[in-house]
Structure formats: structure tokens, C-alpha cells
Design an enzyme around this catalytic site. Sequence first.
Site, short mmCIF file in Angstrom:
data_model
loop_
_atom_site.label_atom_id
_atom_site.label_comp_id
_atom_site.label_asym_id
_atom_site.label_seq_id
_atom_site.Cartn_x
_atom_site.Cartn_y
_atom_site.Cartn_z
N CYS A 1 -1.13 33.28 -11.00
CA CYS A 1 -2.43 33.43 -10.27
C CYS A 1 -3.19 32.26 -10.15
O CYS A 1 -4.21 32.21 -9.55
CB CYS A 1 -3.23 34.54 -11.34
SG CYS A 1 -3.94 33.49 -12.79
N CYS B 1 -1.47 -16.60 18.08
CA CYS B 1 -1.02 -16.91 16.95
C CYS B 1 -1.23 -18.70 17.04
O CYS B 1 -0.91 -19.30 17.91
CB CYS B 1 0.68 -16.80 17.12
SG CYS B 1 1.56 -17.54 15.96
N ASP C 1 -14.22 -0.13 -3.64
CA ASP C 1 -15.31 -0.41 -2.93
C ASP C 1 -15.57 -1.58 -2.01
O ASP C 1 -16.44 -1.71 -1.38
CB ASP C 1 -16.42 -0.46 -3.97
CG ASP C 1 -16.53 -1.57 -5.02
OD1 ASP C 1 -15.45 -2.15 -5.00
OD2 ASP C 1 -17.59 -1.97 -5.35
N GLU C 2 -14.41 -2.35 -1.76
CA GLU C 2 -14.56 -3.38 -0.75
C GLU C 2 -13.39 -2.99 0.26
O GLU C 2 -12.54 -2.26 0.19
CB GLU C 2 -13.87 -4.87 -1.63
CG GLU C 2 -14.83 -5.04 -2.58
CD GLU C 2 -14.51 -6.38 -3.17
OE1 GLU C 2 -14.05 -7.31 -2.37
OE2 GLU C 2 -14.67 -6.62 -4.47
N CYS D 1 7.28 -15.47 16.77
CA CYS D 1 7.60 -16.27 15.95
C CYS D 1 7.66 -15.81 14.50
O CYS D 1 8.36 -16.34 13.59
CB CYS D 1 6.84 -17.76 16.01
SG CYS D 1 5.17 -17.24 15.31
#
Length: 106
Positions: free
Chosen positions: A7, A67, A86-87, A98
Site C-alpha cells: 500500500c 585560451c 550554499d556556495e 590544445c
Amino acid sequence: MEFCPKCKSMMVPVKGVSKCRNSKCGYVKEKETDQESLMSKAARSEREVTVLEGNIDQGLPTTSVRCDECGHNVAYWWLRQLRSADESETRFFKCTKCGLTWREYD
């Protein structure tokens, strides 16, 4: 926490067994033996993380970012939660030319 297979009500521990809280259902589950418990723990510990090698970059989204190593302007990017929940997440980049990998600092 365990739920009744009949159930779907919550099961409660009573004198070494688990009983369904729904009095109309009446489902009772016997306590697992120590051997069964050890086997289920062993099965959980055997789960392995699959490490992908080769072209793991295929399927990652790309963005336009320069880059510093080769000067190419396209890189793969992904997010990882490195610190506490929390961050904010950290964004990583990998140059499509590369292969240099770096992170974005806020």
C-alpha cells in the site's frame, strides 16, 4: 525509511519486525538476518564509478572564451560543485585545440 510494498505506507519497527502503519493492510516484514544485511552492504560497496577515457569531451557544450596557452577562442565547459551546497558552482573550461584546462574565478 522503508515503505510497504503493498500500500506504500511507511513501515515502522515493532519487536524485531517491520509493520505497515496502515492497519487495513497488515503487511509484516521479518527482520533481515545478519548474513542478508552483510550481503546487501557488500553489494552497495561494489558499485564502481566508471571513468571515461578517450573522447570524453564529445557532447560537452562549447563557448567562446580565449585560451591563454594557444590563443584559440573555443573551449568546452562544465560545472562542478566543489565547495558546500550554499556556495556557487565552479565553471571549468578545456580548450578544444590544445586541451588546456582552467577554471573561472569570480
